[in-house]
Design a protein around this motif. Structure first.
Motif, mmCIF file in Angstrom:
data_model
loop_
_atom_site.group_PDB
_atom_site.id
_atom_site.type_symbol
_atom_site.label_atom_id
_atom_site.label_comp_id
_atom_site.label_asym_id
_atom_site.label_seq_id
_atom_site.Cartn_x
_atom_site.Cartn_y
_atom_site.Cartn_z
ATOM 1 N N GLU A 101 0.840 -1.195 0.000
ATOM 2 C CA GLU A 101 0.000 0.000 0.000
ATOM 3 C C GLU A 101 0.879 1.250 0.000
ATOM 4 O OE1 GLU A 101 -3.171 0.338 -0.211
ATOM 5 O OE2 GLU A 101 -3.882 -1.730 0.008
ATOM 6 N N ARG A 102 0.265 2.376 -0.272
ATOM 7 C CA ARG A 102 0.997 3.637 -0.283
ATOM 8 C C ARG A 102 1.432 3.992 1.145
ATOM 9 N NH1 ARG A 102 -4.426 4.806 -0.661
ATOM 10 N NH2 ARG A 102 -5.200 6.467 0.734
ATOM 11 N N PHE A 103 2.336 4.941 1.235
ATOM 12 C CA PHE A 103 2.973 5.249 2.516
ATOM 13 C C PHE A 103 1.967 5.747 3.544
ATOM 14 C CE2 PHE A 103 5.264 8.239 5.314
ATOM 15 C CZ PHE A 103 6.180 7.358 5.863
ATOM 16 N N GLU A 104 0.929 6.469 3.117
ATOM 17 C CA GLU A 104 -0.061 6.993 4.053
ATOM 18 C C GLU A 104 -0.781 5.870 4.789
ATOM 19 O OE1 GLU A 104 0.272 7.892 0.997
ATOM 20 O OE2 GLU A 104 0.738 10.039 1.002
ATOM 21 N N VAL A 105 -1.073 4.764 4.077
ATOM 22 C CA VAL A 105 -1.745 3.624 4.711
ATOM 23 C C VAL A 105 -0.788 2.892 5.640
ATOM 24 C CG1 VAL A 105 -2.961 1.457 4.279
ATOM 25 C CG2 VAL A 105 -3.285 3.406 2.734
ATOM 26 N N ARG A 106 0.445 2.746 5.219
ATOM 27 C CA ARG A 106 1.421 2.039 6.050
ATOM 28 C C ARG A 106 1.674 2.778 7.363
ATOM 29 N NH1 ARG A 106 6.552 1.399 2.623
ATOM 30 N NH2 ARG A 106 5.520 2.910 1.260
ATOM 31 N N ILE A 107 1.693 4.095 7.311
ATOM 32 C CA ILE A 107 1.966 4.853 8.527
ATOM 33 C C ILE A 107 0.784 4.774 9.505
ATOM 34 C CG2 ILE A 107 1.100 7.144 7.886
ATOM 35 C CD1 ILE A 107 3.682 8.301 8.970
ATOM 36 N N VAL A 108 -0.429 4.653 8.975
ATOM 37 C CA VAL A 108 -1.583 4.441 9.847
ATOM 38 C C VAL A 108 -1.520 3.054 10.493
ATOM 39 C CG1 VAL A 108 -4.098 4.255 9.906
ATOM 40 C CG2 VAL A 108 -3.033 6.047 8.559
ATOM 41 N N MET A 109 -1.083 2.056 9.744
ATOM 42 C CA MET A 109 -0.933 0.713 10.299
ATOM 43 C C MET A 109 0.153 0.682 11.370
ATOM 44 S SD MET A 109 -1.233 -1.399 6.700
ATOM 45 C CE MET A 109 -1.261 -3.036 7.400
ATOM 46 N N ILE A 110 1.242 1.407 11.148
ATOM 47 C CA ILE A 110 2.297 1.484 12.161
ATOM 48 C C ILE A 110 1.783 2.193 13.415
ATOM 49 C CG2 ILE A 110 4.543 2.521 12.664
ATOM 50 C CD1 ILE A 110 5.295 2.035 9.753
ATOM 51 N N ASN A 111 0.977 3.218 13.230
ATOM 52 C CA ASN A 111 0.389 3.929 14.361
ATOM 53 C C ASN A 111 -0.487 2.999 15.195
ATOM 54 O OD1 ASN A 111 -0.612 5.835 16.122
ATOM 55 N ND2 ASN A 111 -1.971 6.784 14.631
ATOM 56 N N LEU A 112 -1.337 2.239 14.545
ATOM 57 C CA LEU A 112 -2.204 1.307 15.266
ATOM 58 C C LEU A 112 -1.387 0.234 15.965
ATOM 59 C CD1 LEU A 112 -4.951 0.173 16.038
ATOM 60 C CD2 LEU A 112 -5.057 -0.953 13.810
ATOM 61 N N LEU A 113 -0.362 -0.264 15.313
ATOM 62 C CA LEU A 113 0.464 -1.309 15.909
ATOM 63 C C LEU A 113 1.201 -0.802 17.144
ATOM 64 C CD1 LEU A 113 1.400 -4.202 15.643
ATOM 65 C CD2 LEU A 113 3.160 -3.454 14.054
ATOM 66 N N SER A 114 1.743 0.394 17.066
ATOM 67 C CA SER A 114 2.427 0.952 18.235
ATOM 68 C C SER A 114 1.450 1.259 19.360
ATOM 69 C CB SER A 114 3.178 2.226 17.835
ATOM 70 O OG SER A 114 2.276 3.248 17.454
ATOM 71 N N ARG A 115 0.238 1.685 18.998
ATOM 72 C CA ARG A 115 -0.779 1.929 20.023
ATOM 73 C C ARG A 115 -1.187 0.629 20.716
ATOM 74 N NH1 ARG A 115 -5.032 5.796 19.842
ATOM 75 N NH2 ARG A 115 -3.716 6.975 18.393
#
Length: 310
Positions: A101-115
């Motif tokens: 996926e594009r970087f915007e989606v990946r960064i949201v997934m990283i945010n959820l994972l860290s949360r």
């Protein structure tokens, strides 16, 4: 993407066009009372201004009632209601690693994972190694990624897992070749990680970082001094003698990994004992409830029954 935002709780955030309505909705009860009192003063303001304040007061009261009703209902973020957060985190991490996926989606997934890792105190060492590849000064949205790193740190993370991360921050951000803004960001991120996992810092790296307190940039100096003050309070043994400062507690040591502080009493109970002793010395000790004679509820019920028969 909608499911990611739902778990992050971003579906409840106001939209950009709702700022004017949120002004009245954010008014507290004290502000509403103050506005009502200003309307009650006769001759203090012209009629046009008074009508405008009346409309504002009506909107604020309506929004306050609506907000009160919403607060009475229990509202929990979906991320805290997961049945098996560790399995969810592992599956999400697998999706992040293989997604295209594009970087915007990946960064949201990283945010959820860290949360998830921070909220549920999960152990996922591979996540920090994966996140390290994005931590470069020229990386897009680097401040968000550093915030996600801090968000995923908690007291149950192994210090050995975060030590390479701190070395990476020192080698790529806190260097003489980096811009002052990047050096300040690196120092502040290192401090926030050490606040959560202080065992991840070693003596050599700490000595190198606090040398930046003599830098020309004010933000860099503030970041280095905050790191110095943190370890003066938590672990002065890691600092050189000339950096420990006057009056530092040399006996202060970091808790071992996995150590849990168990409360043996109620904080502040000694203040109540001291107050009672002071009042007793003055002869004004209030009578306690447990010193009063308690009435027997069974005898009261029998007395009421007798009066009823009469």
């Amino acid at each position: 993407l909608a499911a990611l935002h739902f778990l992050l709780g971003e579906h409840d955030t106001p939209k950009p066009g709702e700022d004017s309505d949120e002004e009245e909705a954010g008014m507290t009860q004290a502000q509403i009372e103050k506005l009502r009192e200003s309307l009650g003063k006769e001759g203090a303001q012209p009629a046009r201004c008074s009508n405008k304040k009346k409309r504002k007061l009506q909107r604020a009261m309506r929004s306050n009632k609506t907000r009160t009703k919403e607060q009475t209902a229990a509202s929990f973020a979906a991320i805290h209601l997961l049945h098996d957060p560790h399995s969810v985190a592992e599956k999400l991490f697998g999706e992040v690693r293989k997604t295209s996926e594009r970087f915007e989606v990946r960064i949201v997934m990283i945010n959820l994972l860290s949360r998830l890792i921070g909220a549920h105190r999960l152990q996922l060492p591979a996540f920090y190694a994966y996140l390290q590849r994005y931590l470069q000064p020229h990386q897009r949205d680097i401040t968000l990624l550093l915030a996600y790193l801090v968000q995923a740190c908690h007291e149950q993370v192994l210090p050995d897992t975060l030590q390479p991360m701190l070395r990476h921050l020192a080698n790529h951000f806190v260097t003489d070749k980096s811009r002052p803004e990047m050096v300040a960001i690196g120092l502040n991120t290192t401090r926030e990680v050490c606040v959560r996992v202080p065992l991840s810092m070693d003596e050599t790296l700490l000595a190198d970082l606090i040398e930046y307190r003599r830098d020309r940039d004010k933000a860099v100096v503030a970041g280095a001094r905050s790191l110095l003050q943190l370890f003066r309070a938590k672990a002065p043994a890691l600092l050189h003698k000339k950096y420990r400062g006057k009056g530092c507690d040399l006996e202060a040591e970091l808790d071992a990994y996995g150590a849990v502080k168990v409360a043996t009493g109620v904080d502040g109970a000694e203040l109540l004992t001291a107050r009672e002793a002071r009042l007793s010395a003055q002869g004004r000790l209030a009578e306690r409830d447990d010193d009063k004679e308690w009435a027997d509820p069974s005898s009261e019920e029998e007395g009421e029954a007798e009066r009823g028969t009469r």
